[in-house]
Design a protein around this motif. Structure first.
Motif, PDB file in Angstrom:
ATOM      1  N   ILE A 202      23.904-122.945 -99.232  1.00  0.00           N
ATOM      2  CA  ILE A 202      24.525-124.111 -98.593  1.00  0.00           C
ATOM      3  C   ILE A 202      25.939-124.272 -99.136  1.00  0.00           C
ATOM      4  CG2 ILE A 202      24.357-126.613 -98.292  1.00  0.00           C
ATOM      5  CD1 ILE A 202      21.340-126.318 -98.807  1.00  0.00           C
ATOM      6  N   ASP A 203      26.901-124.428 -98.232  1.00  0.00           N
ATOM      7  CA  ASP A 203      28.300-124.536 -98.637  1.00  0.00           C
ATOM      8  C   ASP A 203      28.966-125.710 -97.936  1.00  0.00           C
ATOM      9  OD1 ASP A 203      30.808-123.926 -99.751  1.00  0.00           O
ATOM     10  OD2 ASP A 203      31.316-122.570 -98.106  1.00  0.00           O
ATOM     11  N   ARG A 204      29.232-126.766 -98.701  1.00  0.00           N
ATOM     12  CA  ARG A 204      29.966-127.959 -98.247  1.00  0.00           C
ATOM     13  C   ARG A 204      29.363-128.555 -96.970  1.00  0.00           C
ATOM     14  NH1 ARG A 204      35.873-125.403 -98.240  1.00  0.00           N
ATOM     15  NH2 ARG A 204      34.603-123.684 -97.427  1.00  0.00           N
ATOM     16  N   LEU A 205      28.064-128.627 -96.931  1.00  0.00           N
ATOM     17  CA  LEU A 205      27.357-129.164 -95.768  1.00  0.00           C
ATOM     18  C   LEU A 205      27.530-130.682 -95.711  1.00  0.00           C
ATOM     19  CD1 LEU A 205      25.646-127.606 -93.663  1.00  0.00           C
ATOM     20  CD2 LEU A 205      23.620-128.477 -94.840  1.00  0.00           C
TER      21      LEU A 205
ATOM     22  N   ALA B 232      29.871-130.519 -90.642  1.00  0.00           N
ATOM     23  CA  ALA B 232      30.798-129.598 -91.307  1.00  0.00           C
ATOM     24  C   ALA B 232      30.018-128.760 -92.307  1.00  0.00           C
ATOM     25  CB  ALA B 232      31.906-130.377 -92.022  1.00  0.00           C
ATOM     26  N   GLY B 233      30.646-127.688 -92.757  1.00  0.00           N
ATOM     27  CA  GLY B 233      30.031-126.802 -93.730  1.00  0.00           C
ATOM     28  C   GLY B 233      29.079-125.811 -93.084  1.00  0.00           C
ATOM     29  N   THR B 234      28.446-124.994 -93.919  1.00  0.00           N
ATOM     30  CA  THR B 234      27.533-123.969 -93.431  1.00  0.00           C
ATOM     31  C   THR B 234      26.264-123.950 -94.274  1.00  0.00           C
ATOM     32  OG1 THR B 234      28.490-122.242 -94.846  1.00  0.00           O
ATOM     33  CG2 THR B 234      29.413-122.494 -92.622  1.00  0.00           C
ATOM     34  N   ALA B 235      25.211-123.440 -93.651  1.00  0.00           N
ATOM     35  CA  ALA B 235      23.959-123.205 -94.369  1.00  0.00           C
ATOM     36  C   ALA B 235      23.334-121.949 -93.797  1.00  0.00           C
ATOM     37  CB  ALA B 235      23.018-124.396 -94.220  1.00  0.00           C
ATOM     38  N   ARG B 236      22.832-121.103 -94.693  1.00  0.00           N
ATOM     39  CA  ARG B 236      22.241-119.841 -94.270  1.00  0.00           C
ATOM     40  C   ARG B 236      20.842-119.710 -94.854  1.00  0.00           C
ATOM     41  NH1 ARG B 236      26.034-116.752 -91.929  1.00  0.00           N
ATOM     42  NH2 ARG B 236      24.704-114.892 -92.019  1.00  0.00           N
ATOM     43  N   ILE B 237      19.924-119.233 -94.031  1.00  0.00           N
ATOM     44  CA  ILE B 237      18.585-118.856 -94.463  1.00  0.00           C
ATOM     45  C   ILE B 237      18.560-117.335 -94.442  1.00  0.00           C
ATOM     46  CG2 ILE B 237      16.118-119.036 -94.038  1.00  0.00           C
ATOM     47  CD1 ILE B 237      17.333-121.751 -94.552  1.00  0.00           C
ATOM     48  N   GLY B 238      18.580-116.725 -95.606  1.00  0.00           N
ATOM     49  CA  GLY B 238      18.775-115.279 -95.662  1.00  0.00           C
ATOM     50  C   GLY B 238      20.138-114.948 -95.089  1.00  0.00           C
TER      51      GLY B 238
ATOM     52  N   LEU C 137      20.903-115.529 -91.896  1.00  0.00           N
ATOM     53  CA  LEU C 137      20.977-116.263 -90.635  1.00  0.00           C
ATOM     54  C   LEU C 137      21.650-117.616 -90.825  1.00  0.00           C
ATOM     55  CD1 LEU C 137      17.337-115.602 -89.355  1.00  0.00           C
ATOM     56  CD2 LEU C 137      19.423-114.370 -88.684  1.00  0.00           C
ATOM     57  N   ASP C 138      22.544-117.950 -89.911  1.00  0.00           N
ATOM     58  CA  ASP C 138      23.212-119.245 -89.912  1.00  0.00           C
ATOM     59  C   ASP C 138      22.335-120.266 -89.190  1.00  0.00           C
ATOM     60  OD1 ASP C 138      25.143-121.266 -88.339  1.00  0.00           O
ATOM     61  OD2 ASP C 138      26.155-120.616 -90.165  1.00  0.00           O
ATOM     62  N   VAL C 139      22.155-121.445 -89.778  1.00  0.00           N
ATOM     63  CA  VAL C 139      21.209-122.413 -89.220  1.00  0.00           C
ATOM     64  C   VAL C 139      21.678-123.005 -87.895  1.00  0.00           C
ATOM     65  CG1 VAL C 139      20.272-123.015 -91.481  1.00  0.00           C
ATOM     66  CG2 VAL C 139      22.144-124.379 -90.521  1.00  0.00           C
ATOM     67  N   VAL C 140      22.951-122.884 -87.578  1.00  0.00           N
ATOM     68  CA  VAL C 140      23.450-123.365 -86.284  1.00  0.00           C
ATOM     69  C   VAL C 140      23.511-122.220 -85.283  1.00  0.00           C
ATOM     70  CG1 VAL C 140      25.381-124.433 -85.070  1.00  0.00           C
ATOM     71  CG2 VAL C 140      24.744-125.251 -87.345  1.00  0.00           C
ATOM     72  N   ARG C 141      24.208-121.181 -85.629  1.00  0.00           N
ATOM     73  CA  ARG C 141      24.410-120.070 -84.693  1.00  0.00           C
ATOM     74  C   ARG C 141      23.104-119.309 -84.419  1.00  0.00           C
ATOM     75  NH1 ARG C 141      27.878-117.576 -87.499  1.00  0.00           N
ATOM     76  NH2 ARG C 141      26.458-116.018 -88.372  1.00  0.00           N
ATOM     77  N   ASP C 142      22.252-119.178 -85.441  1.00  0.00           N
ATOM     78  CA  ASP C 142      21.035-118.371 -85.317  1.00  0.00           C
ATOM     79  C   ASP C 142      19.780-119.248 -85.395  1.00  0.00           C
ATOM     80  OD1 ASP C 142      22.643-115.950 -85.434  1.00  0.00           O
ATOM     81  OD2 ASP C 142      22.805-116.325 -87.584  1.00  0.00           O
ATOM     82  N   ARG C 143      19.861-120.455 -84.862  1.00  0.00           N
ATOM     83  CA  ARG C 143      18.798-121.436 -85.108  1.00  0.00           C
ATOM     84  C   ARG C 143      17.418-120.972 -84.626  1.00  0.00           C
ATOM     85  NH1 ARG C 143      22.163-123.244 -81.237  1.00  0.00           N
ATOM     86  NH2 ARG C 143      21.351-123.919 -79.198  1.00  0.00           N
ATOM     87  N   TYR C 144      17.346-120.243 -83.516  1.00  0.00           N
ATOM     88  CA  TYR C 144      16.029-119.811 -83.021  1.00  0.00           C
ATOM     89  C   TYR C 144      15.423-118.759 -83.944  1.00  0.00           C
ATOM     90  CZ  TYR C 144      17.417-122.353 -78.851  1.00  0.00           C
ATOM     91  OH  TYR C 144      17.822-123.342 -77.997  1.00  0.00           O
ATOM     92  N   ALA C 145      16.236-117.858 -84.460  1.00  0.00           N
ATOM     93  CA  ALA C 145      15.748-116.865 -85.416  1.00  0.00           C
ATOM     94  C   ALA C 145      15.362-117.529 -86.737  1.00  0.00           C
ATOM     95  CB  ALA C 145      16.805-115.791 -85.646  1.00  0.00           C
ATOM     96  N   VAL C 146      16.123-118.553 -87.146  1.00  0.00           N
ATOM     97  CA  VAL C 146      15.798-119.292 -88.364  1.00  0.00           C
ATOM     98  C   VAL C 146      14.419-119.924 -88.247  1.00  0.00           C
ATOM     99  CG1 VAL C 146      16.378-121.353 -89.716  1.00  0.00           C
ATOM    100  CG2 VAL C 146      18.175-119.724 -89.091  1.00  0.00           C
ATOM    101  N   ARG C 147      14.108-120.491 -87.080  1.00  0.00           N
ATOM    102  CA  ARG C 147      12.824-121.170 -86.893  1.00  0.00           C
ATOM    103  C   ARG C 147      11.647-120.219 -87.034  1.00  0.00           C
ATOM    104  NH1 ARG C 147      14.761-124.815 -81.664  1.00  0.00           N
ATOM    105  NH2 ARG C 147      16.267-126.090 -82.842  1.00  0.00           N
TER     106      ARG C 147
END
Length: 247
Positions: free
Chosen positions: A4-7, A58-64, A66-76
């Motif tokens: 998580i970066d500056r979320l 603002a900011g970003t968060a990644r699961i592995g 995967l970006d939680v916004v751009r790749d939300r379906y893969a994250v789920r």
């Protein structure tokens, strides 16, 4: 791993309620990371962003990777989530509730049946397994919701107050399950108000106050940093006088 970066996330017509303010930390695979903070500190909002239920401002968060916004379906597909909404389908049995979520994740029949049976055994759900969920106690609903979150064997697990409503034996069983998941290399992030639980389970602790990271480290490091004798005293000291209590 969760990175998580500056979320940040705000609410209100004029975005005047700052629930999460530029939060940054890492939760690693093979570790249990705990979120501590008073009511209104931003814990649930943070978990909901990681679960792709709300979009950060603002900011970003990644699961592995995967970006939680751009790749939300893969994250789920990769995460298991126990949110603060414990809703079960009341006309389905405990077993059917768990199995339904496994089917949504595409688990095949024989593997799903084995997985459901294993979770029912591990979490002590046998007496409830074939009862309809309508009329379950809070603790009973919680145990089924936990099994539902784990049914697809996710790599990353997000838990919001997982022991809320559980009796002593169920809490002990859950703790052992979480330790087993950690040993299997899973990444676990959970929020709790129970200091003893956090101290006993967590490899790292992130303390939130007023939507910000106040401190981040092992229980021993936080105690040493604060000069306190216990984790509870360290928590109060690090938050500061009234800081984070009115987010």
């Amino acid at each position: 791993m969760i990175a998580i970066d500056r979320l940040a996330k705000s609410f209100g017509r004029k975005r005047e309620v700052h629930a999460v303010r530029e939060v940054s930390f890492v939760a690693r695979d093979g570790e249990i990371t705990g979120l501590l903070g008073p009511n209104g500190a931003g814990k649930t909002t943070l978990l909901r962003m990681l679960a792709t239920l709300i979009v950060p401002d603002a900011g970003t968060a990644r699961i592995g990777d995967l970006d939680v916004v751009r790749d939300r379906y893969a994250v789920r597909e990769r995460i298991g989530v126990l949110s603060d909404a414990r809703g079960l389908y009341p006309r389905l049995t405990a077993r059917e509730n768990i199995r339904y979520y496994g089917e949504l994740h595409g688990l095949p029949g024989p593997a799903l049946s084995a997985r459901v049976d294993a979770l029912i055994d591990t979490l002590g759900l046998a007496p409830l397994a074939d009862r309809r969920a309508q009329g379950f106690s809070q603790g009973e609903r919680m145990k089924v919701a936990i099994a539902r979150a784990l049914v697809h064997d996710p790599a990353t697990i997000l838990l919001d107050e997982p022991t809320n409503g559980l009796d002593i034996m169920s809490t002990r069983a859950l703790r052992e399950q979480l330790r087993s998941l950690r040993s299997a290399g899973k990444c676990l992030l959970f929020s709790s108000h129970v200091m003893q639980e956090v101290a006993a389970l967590c490899d790292r602790i992130v303390i939130l106050g007023a939507g910000r990271v106040v401190a981040d480290g092992t229980a021993q490091a936080l105690i040493a940093q604060s000069g306190a004798a216990t984790l509870e005293d360290a928590f109060v000291t690090l938050l500061g006088s009234g800081e984070g209590l009115a987010a």
